[in-house]
Design an enzyme around this catalytic site. Structure first.
Site, PDB file in Angstrom:
ATOM      1  N   ASP A 293       5.813  -1.415 -38.016  1.00  0.00           N
ATOM      2  CA  ASP A 293       5.961  -2.205 -39.468  1.00  0.00           C
ATOM      3  C   ASP A 293       6.935  -1.699 -40.248  1.00  0.00           C
ATOM      4  OD1 ASP A 293       5.113  -4.276 -41.475  1.00  0.00           O
ATOM      5  OD2 ASP A 293       4.627  -2.675 -42.526  1.00  0.00           O
ATOM      6  N   GLU A 336       9.835  -4.447 -36.265  1.00  0.00           N
ATOM      7  CA  GLU A 336       9.592  -5.501 -37.461  1.00  0.00           C
ATOM      8  C   GLU A 336      10.778  -5.081 -38.441  1.00  0.00           C
ATOM      9  OE1 GLU A 336       9.052  -7.487 -41.129  1.00  0.00           O
ATOM     10  OE2 GLU A 336       7.992  -5.367 -41.008  1.00  0.00           O
TER      11      GLU A 336
END
Length: 587
Positions: A293, A336
């Site tokens: 993330d 990401e």
């Protein structure tokens, strides 16, 4: 544990030494608290009275053997610094209480025997193969009842989710963070337990069972992993030894935009903590890959390119990715990353970060922005849908329609489409064909596949009753047929990252909002798209005869039914409004 490697950020198995480990008839507790003045373990085994821990190793580690402790006992570390103390959960704890309680729980990770060796031995990077991911939030895909905590367990979800994923023919699932976390609203992105699967859904062996069952049914499992920041709660990592051990002492870089604490990636002990956590999920639970993330917040200070590159955090990423690949060669690593930094998926030996795939958030933003616009406006923004192919081969991209696009007032994918209820679904069908036709691997969030209209909330299950309505049922059927087509025709994926796999036939029809291109492997597929609100004529001049494989305007998908089964060179065809069509070139 290799202590030099630990301090140099090269250790990947610190969890085998630190934490609570059953030994003989008791438990040995170890923690790392270099600046603490005194550390004790407290727990059920002594009615929460302190048991002093001894300094071991170089004096920065603390240890005690408790013969009365056993699996299932709750415990914490009481860390004294100055004239006060704080009770912390175990940073390396394997299990924790269900929130809002926060004690760690002694657990034995050595009992589960996996039976998925055949699957694990067959794993590879999938660069030239299909990779179609169903993203989900474990606690709100379905619920047992109406209460927020009516969650299905890991074991129950194996019986519910796996048949559905197989019915839809996705070959991977990606689960939003399953690390322990205190606040449901964070969805797991503000962790407190980097080695503890959340107790909301059961125990660690229950999660192992879920993953094993996925593998036995030929479904891969990717875990969302949070290496940037951690929850600010005082019972966890924050100021663990009385000082900012894991985070920066300066709030200018120590606090994130989400109100959490940023990891200090310039510290080797912090990097070893994160290395070990990542390896733990892959090795001990057999996850097939990790989606990291907010990678842009590691590449640039606070995710802001104007503040410059965070070279220590980038070094951490390279070490992490290299170390994971050395230990589990065919694990999948996803970034990401919303930045335009070059080299995210480039090999580390060439100066890259070493990820397998990067989320193409530029494609996602441009595409969804285009479909929000009126037909008239689309003429001026026509090249939002051609721009992606100007940079596409710079990285290995995933095309994501993720959870982030269906929350916080952004509307769901279908509801983003311009126009009436019927027009929204017509355009969404064409949108998804365009997504699957475009080079790159695919990711779609739960609910998108049947036209969810309500934004996602973590406390409610998906609106499965919508499948009783014809428009949603036919949209669901369209997704099944589209994924089946994707799986059956390798031109959709075989040359995703090779320039010979894609070519524009016509991308200069601004006034008509028409796009025509082909995907090539040993077969050739031709795609036609009309994103205007009126039928458009198109003269097909390529050589060869075409046979229709799928038309988004078919009656079975609640369309108008205007279908052309065959096209030949020189045919002047009419493409209905808001329609996508895919044809196979015949030999």
């Amino acid at each position: 544990m290799d202590f030099n490697a630990f301090y140099n950020g090269q250790e990947f198995e610190a969890y085998r030494y630190l934490g609570a480990h059953t030994q003989d008839r008791g438990v040995i507790f170890r923690t790392y608290a270099p600046s603490a003045h005194r550390v004790s373990v407290i727990g059920e085994f002594t009615d929460w009275r302190e048991i002093p821990m001894e300094r071991v190793g170089n004096g920065q580690f603390w240890e005690v053997y408790v013969k009365d402790a056993a699996v299932g006992h709750m415990y914490k570390y009481r860390v004294h610094h100055g004239g006060s103390f704080v009770d912390h959960c175990d940073p390396y704890g394997y299990l924790a209480e269900v929130r809002p309680a926060n004690a760690s729980i002694v657990y034995n990770n050595k009992n589960y025997v996996f039976h998925d060796n055949e699957w694990c031995a067959s794993r590879h990077d999938l660069q030239n193969e299909k990779l179609n991911i169903y993203e989900l939030h474990f606690g709100s895909w379905k619920k047992k009842g109406l209460e927020e905590t009516d969650w299905y367990s890991y074991r129950e979800m194996a019986d519910l989710l796996i048949p559905y994923v197989k019915e839809m023919a996705y070959n991977y699932i990606e689960i939003m963070p399953l690390n322990e976390y205190p606040n449901d609203l964070s969805w797991g992105y503000q962790p407190t337990g980097f080695f503890a699967p959340t107790s909301r859904y059961g125990k660690p062996d229950d999660l192992r069972y879920f993953i094993e069952q996925c593998h036995l049914n030929h479904v891969g499992v990717i875990l969302d992993f949070v290496p940037v920041h951690f929850a600010i709660d005082g019972f966890a990592l924050n100021n663990f030894d009385g000082t900012p051990l894991y985070n920066y002492p300066n709030d200018a870089v120590g606090k994130s935009e989400w109100g959490t604490c940023n990891f200090q990636h310039s510290r080797g002990d912090v990097c070893s903590f994160l290395n070990s956590s990542a390896y733990y999920w892959l090795n001990e639970f057999h996850f097939d890959g990790l989606r990291l993330d907010a990678v842009g917040n590691l590449i640039y200070w606070q995710g802001n390119s104007q503040r410059g590159e965070n070279r220590e955090a980038m070094k951490f990423l390279q070490t992490l990715n290299r170390g994971l690949k050395e230990r589990i060669p065919h694990c999948l690593l996803f970034a990401e990353d919303s930045s335009s930094y070059q080299g995210v998926t480039a090999p580390i030996e060439q100066g890259g970060l070493g990820f397998d795939y990067k989320w193409d958030l530029g494609w996602m933003n441009d595409t969804l922005d285009f479909f929000k616009k009126t037909p008239e406006e689309r003429k001026e923004h026509y090249h939002k849908l051609t721009f992606s192919m100007m940079y596409f081969y710079n990285e290995h991209f995933i095309l994501p329609f993720s959870h982030d696009e269906v929350v916080h007032g952004k509307k769901t994918i279908v509801d983003k489409m311009y126009g009436s209820y019927e027009e929204k679904f017509a355009q969404a069908r064409a949108l998804y064909l365009y997504m699957y036709a475009h080079p790159g691997k695919k990711l779609n969030f739960m609910g998108n596949e049947f036209g969810q209209l309500r934004e996602w909330h973590e406390y409610r299950e998906q609106d499965w009753t919508l499948l009783h309505y014809p428009m949603h049922q036919s949209f669901h059927q369209f997704h099944k047929d589209l994924i089946r087509l994707y799986n059956e025709h390798d031109a959709f994926y075989q040359n995703d990252f090779n320039e010979k796999g894609f070519a524009w036939i016509d991308c200069q029809k601004e006034e008509q909002s028409l796009y025509v291109f082909k995907r090539c492997s040993e077969e050739t597929l031709i795609f036609f798209f009309n994103f205007s609100d009126a039928p458009q004529d198109y003269l097909y001049e390529e050589k060869g005869k075409l046979t229709c494989l799928l038309n988004t305007n078919d009656h079975i998908y609640s369309g108008q039914g205007d279908r052309i089964d065959h096209i030949e060179t020189g045919d002047n065809i009419t493409i209905p409004a808001y329609t996508g069509m895919v044809y196979q070139l015949q030999d």
